[in-house]
Each structure stands twice: as structure tokens, then as C-alpha cells.
Design an enzyme around this catalytic site. Structure first.
Site, mmCIF file in Angstrom:
data_model
loop_
_atom_site.group_PDB
_atom_site.id
_atom_site.type_symbol
_atom_site.label_atom_id
_atom_site.label_comp_id
_atom_site.label_asym_id
_atom_site.label_seq_id
_atom_site.Cartn_x
_atom_site.Cartn_y
_atom_site.Cartn_z
ATOM 1 N N ASP A 195 22.560 36.848 40.469
ATOM 2 C CA ASP A 195 23.116 36.900 39.118
ATOM 3 C C ASP A 195 22.392 35.880 38.243
ATOM 4 O O ASP A 195 21.260 35.488 38.538
ATOM 5 C CB ASP A 195 24.624 36.630 39.168
ATOM 6 C CG ASP A 195 25.384 37.412 38.102
ATOM 7 O OD1 ASP A 195 25.273 37.049 36.921
ATOM 8 O OD2 ASP A 195 26.084 38.380 38.454
ATOM 9 N N HIS A 237 27.986 34.177 33.180
ATOM 10 C CA HIS A 237 28.296 35.438 33.859
ATOM 11 C C HIS A 237 28.324 35.242 35.370
ATOM 12 O O HIS A 237 29.279 35.650 36.049
ATOM 13 C CB HIS A 237 27.254 36.496 33.480
ATOM 14 C CG HIS A 237 27.536 37.853 34.056
ATOM 15 N ND1 HIS A 237 27.112 38.230 35.309
ATOM 16 C CD2 HIS A 237 28.188 38.925 33.538
ATOM 17 C CE1 HIS A 237 27.495 39.475 35.548
ATOM 18 N NE2 HIS A 237 28.146 39.916 34.495
ATOM 19 N N SER A 417 30.908 44.560 36.584
ATOM 20 C CA SER A 417 30.416 43.278 37.094
ATOM 21 C C SER A 417 31.550 42.407 37.597
ATOM 22 O O SER A 417 31.333 41.509 38.421
ATOM 23 C CB SER A 417 29.668 42.520 35.992
ATOM 24 O OG SER A 417 28.408 43.073 35.756
#
Length: 469
Positions: A195, A237, A417
Site C-alpha cells: 500500500d 490510506h 480497499s
């Protein structure tokens, strides 16, 4: 100057044999012996070195991995699968200083059976093709990958600290609280995440040691070698994803050992096949260490290729990139690592990759009332229906970032996600409870235990909502 991923044609076309099953004690184990089956891949690195390319591979020894020895089994009267350790061998061509006269650079990645090559001249590329093209695919690193970022309009307000959430919000039906009450919290399981990174000093993660690798924008350049450093995440994120799966206060599997590779840029939310390959190879190196070779592992990926071939990219190059990515996903599964991937946020009748690959466990999103999110991608690839299973992915509370004064923030985000790390956490709970199960068996267990969802005329929901039972 062009970059290519050199992958053995045999590797890219065929599925590797499974590793060793069984030990003298009768335990059922699938050891990570993938590297031993790609001896031919080393020829690409050796040939590139002979052609004057410089290595960007960090110096060191390839980790020892296990294999079966029929001779030893016969001598000692043991059943198939007696474990011996292969001697660690040097990785060819440690990093060298550039002289200005090089024909290019390369990074050898033995555990996924590939070499990343960057040619500084057309003559160097022609020479390499003449030497290697008969046995290796030259996969151009030109198709961008990106993660399905948080859905617009689906992000909740930021909260300061953990006190803003009075109690854990995972519904009782998902079985997370049940697993924790039974002492099943992910201990002994390795969880890899590809990620934007992870903030290792966020309160959700600071109490554990996170193995972290930053894979640079140009991972096959000796100027910017990948490096292991303290975890950081300019985007938030990856920190949010890590918190859902493994956060110590709000995570599904808070006691897993976390391995994070930063392969996605926070500004563009894009990455390349080369960076993903380097991240996967690093994860397999970590998982294949002698002390880890029999431990269960899961990898979470919230990234993928676009559904359609991008403008300016030939269909042939696009398909070749897909095949190379599929071979990498297959390497994970062959190495007893369960790959969990987000299906995407493009809505119904859209299927991206790697979610479309049968080797991946593709995840769609539902809210806490089990309603399918409007953005959750679904569709069909041949006879394969995507997603395989659903996870909670609407307004999910997790860690994001910290301010300069060290004030930590949590935030609600939505997207597949978010659903994928929830399912990765569920997989970690199952692998914690039954570490002798193979990755494929854990996948079947997740699918067989899913809570069925009402049929939808618009969305595909796979086997239903992934839960722990």
C-alpha cells in the site's frame, strides 16, 4: 530508456507445483520452497551482468528455504516431506557505484522468479533480447496500477484519538469479538500489506514492531535502492488499511506480525508493475526466513490494473502485464500465502485485475446492515464470478495520520480497499486457529463459512459476507 520485467516463459504460462507437504511428525505443512523451482530465472540476471548492466539488488544472502529430500527420507525411514534446509547462496551482483559507462541496471527477484531490467540504450536492449528472448518474456513496465481510493462522499469526519469510539463496532455476526474472547487474535500469523505505507508511530500501531520496506519510484536503479526503515505514510490510506486488519485497538487481528511494503505514491495513488514485484519479492523473502518458513501468512493488496487497456498502451503490452501480475499472485499462493485483493470501486459490471484472477481472493464491500455498496465492483471473467466474498467496507473506522504535535487521527473511509483488510483479518484469525491449514484450504473455509446475502439484480456478491465461525 526502457524498463522491462523479465519473467521465464515457463513460469508465466504454467502453475508451479505445490511445495512440500508433511513432516516426520505428521504435521501438514506447505513450506515456502518456491525459490528452488526457479533456478532458470537466475540466468537473466547473470546475462544482464555480462552485458554490462549494474545490479540494484541490495547485497546479502538469499534466505534459506526448505525442501524435501527423498534420499534422506529413505535413509531415515521417514515419510514423504522430511524437511532439510537449502544453503543460503549469494545474490548475484551486489549494488555498485555507477561509472557513467553502464548499459543499464537490473534487480534480481528470485522468489518471484523475475528480473527487472532498465536499459540505457537500444543496443543494450537488443543484445539482451538476443540472449534471453527465447526463454523470457520482456514485459514492458508501462501500464500504471493504482489503488481504488476512498469513495468520494463516503468519508466520515476525522476523530481525535480513540476516545471518540466508545466501543468496538465490528458486528457480533462477523465473529471478531467471539474470536478475541477465545484468545484467537492473530498471534503467529504474518500479514503483508502492499500500500502507501504505514505510520508506525500511530497509537494503533506503535506498540508492535512493523517490518517496513520503502520501494522507491525506480526500484531497479542503483541510485535509489529499496530500503528498510521506520514505517511512514504521507497518504494515510495504508495506515487506515493496516488499522482495519491489524490495529491493536480496533483491528480484526490485532496480534499478527505486520509486514508493510510502501509501493504506491500518496499523490498519484499509482504504482508500477516493477514496484509491486519488488514489494512482493521482499515479502516472500521475509516470509521465507528459516524462522518463518512454516508460519501461516496472508497478503492484502488494494491495487490493480485498469479494467480496460489505457490509451497509448498496446493491447499486447496490456495483456502481457496482466499475465506477469497473475504469475506473481500465483507465486504467493504456491508459497502458502493467501492473497486477498480489493475488487475495485467502479460499481457493477466492472472487473479489474488482480481481482479477476482465480488465484486471488477478490473482495467486494457491504455496509454494517449487509447492504451492498453502490461502488462495489462486480462482474464476470469467463466462468469466474467476481467478487468471491464480501467484507465491511462502508464508513469503516480506522487510523489515518498524526499532526506535527503528534496528535493522532482516526477517520471513517469507504471502499473495497477497506473491505479487503477486514477479510484479510478474518483470514488471519482462521490461520491463527488452524496454522496447519494451507492457504487454499483457508480460502475454502472463508467461502464455506460466509453469511449468504440477498440476491441482487445489479450486484454480484460471491458467497456472501466473510465471517469468523
Amino acid at each position: 530508456m526502457k524498463s522491462y520485467l523479465l519473467v521465464s516463459k515457463e513460469s508465466i504460462e504454467t502453475q508451479a507445483r505445490e511445495g512440500v507437504r508433511g513432516t516426520a511428525r505428521g504435521e501438514r505443512q506447505l513450506l515456502r520452497s518456491t525459490a528452488l523451482r526457479f533456478g532458470g530465472a537466475e540466468r537473466a540476471a547473470e546475462a544482464l551482468q555480462q552485458l554490462g548492466l549494474r545490479s540494484a539488488t541490495l547485497p546479502g544472502a538469499r534466505p534459506a528455504v526448505s525442501q524435501s529430500s527423498d534420499k534422506t527420507d529413505k535413509k531415515q525411514g521417514r515419510g514423504r516431506g522430511h524437511v532439510v534446509t537449502a544453503q543460503a547462496t549469494p545474490i548475484p551482483g551486489p549494488v555498485q557505484e555507477l561509472t557513467g559507462m553502464e548499459n543499464g541496471s537490473y534487480r534480481y527477484m528470485p522468489l518471484i522468479g523475475a528480473t527487472m531490467a532498465h536499459f540505457y540504450s537500444e543496443q543494450a536492449e537488443r543484445s539482451a533480447r538476443g540472449e534471453l528472448e527465447g526463454d523470457f518474456e520482456f514485459v514492458p513496465d508501462v501500464v500504471p496500477l493504482s489503488f481504488p481510493g476512498p469513495v468520494a462522499g463516503q468519508t466520515g469526519p476525522r476523530n481525535r484519538g480513540m476516545a471518540s469510539l466508545s466501543e468496538r463496532e465490528w458486528p457480533a455476526e462477523c465473529g471478531v469479538s467471539l474470536a478475541h474472547a477465545q484468545g484467537i487474535r492473530g498471534a503467529g500469523v504474518m500479514l503483508g500489506i502492499l500500500d502507501t505505507g504505514v505510520d508506525a508511530d500511530h497509537p494503533e500501531h506503535a506498540s508492535k514492531v512493523i517490518q517496513f520496506r520503502y520501494v522507491s519510484l525506480f526500484p531497479n536503479s542503483p541510485h535509489t535502492p529499496a530500503r528498510d526503515i521506520r514505517g511512514f505514510d504521507p497518504s494515510g490510506h495504508g495506515t487506515h488499511v493496516s488499522g482495519i486488519a491489524a490495529g491493536v485497538h480496533h483491528g480484526v487481528a490485532p496480534e499478527v506480525d505486520l509486514y508493510v511494503a510502501s509501493v504506491i505514491e500518496s499523490e498519484t495513488i499509482r504504482t508500477s508493475l516493477g514496484r509491486v514485484a519488488a514489494g512482493m519479492d521482499w515479502l516472500l523473502h521475509q516470509f521465507s526466513r528459516p524462522e518463518n518458513a512454516t508460519r501461516p501468512a496472508v497478503v492484502n493488496m488494494s491495487l490493480g490494473f485498469p479494467v480496460q487497456c489505457p490509451a497509448g498502451i498496446s493491447e499486447a503490452d496490456y495483456r502481457l502485464n496482466l499475465r506477469a501480475l497473475q504469475s506473481m499472485i500465483r507465486r504467493l499462493l504456491d508459497s502458502n500465502v493467501l492473497p486477498v485483493v480489493a475488487a475495485g470501486n467502479s460499481g457493477p459490471n466492472t472487473v479489474g485485475y488482480p481481482a479477476g484472477f482465480p488465484e486471488a481472493l477478490a473482495i467486494g464491500a457491504v455496509d454494517f446492515d449487509r447492504r451492498v455498496a453502490s461502488f462495489s465492483a462486480s462482474g464476470a471473467v469467463g466462468k469466474r464470478s467476481v467478487p468471491d466474498v464480501m467484507g465491511y467496507g462502508v464508513n469503516i473506522y480506522s487510523s489515518t495520520e498524526r499532526r506535527c504535535n503528534n496528535q493522532a487521527f482516526y477517520e471513517r473511509m469507504s471502499g473495497t480497499s477497506m473491505a479487503a483488510p477486514y477479510v484479510a483479518g478474518i483470514a488471519a484469525l482462521y490461520r491463527c486457529r488452524a496454522p496447519d491449514l494451507t492457504a487454499s484450504e483457508v480460502r475454502d473455509l472463508i467461502l464455506g463459512s460466509a453469511v449468504k446475502l440477498p440476491r441482487s439484480s445489479v450486484h454480484r456478491t460471491g458467497k456472501g459476507l466473510a465471517v469468523y465461525r
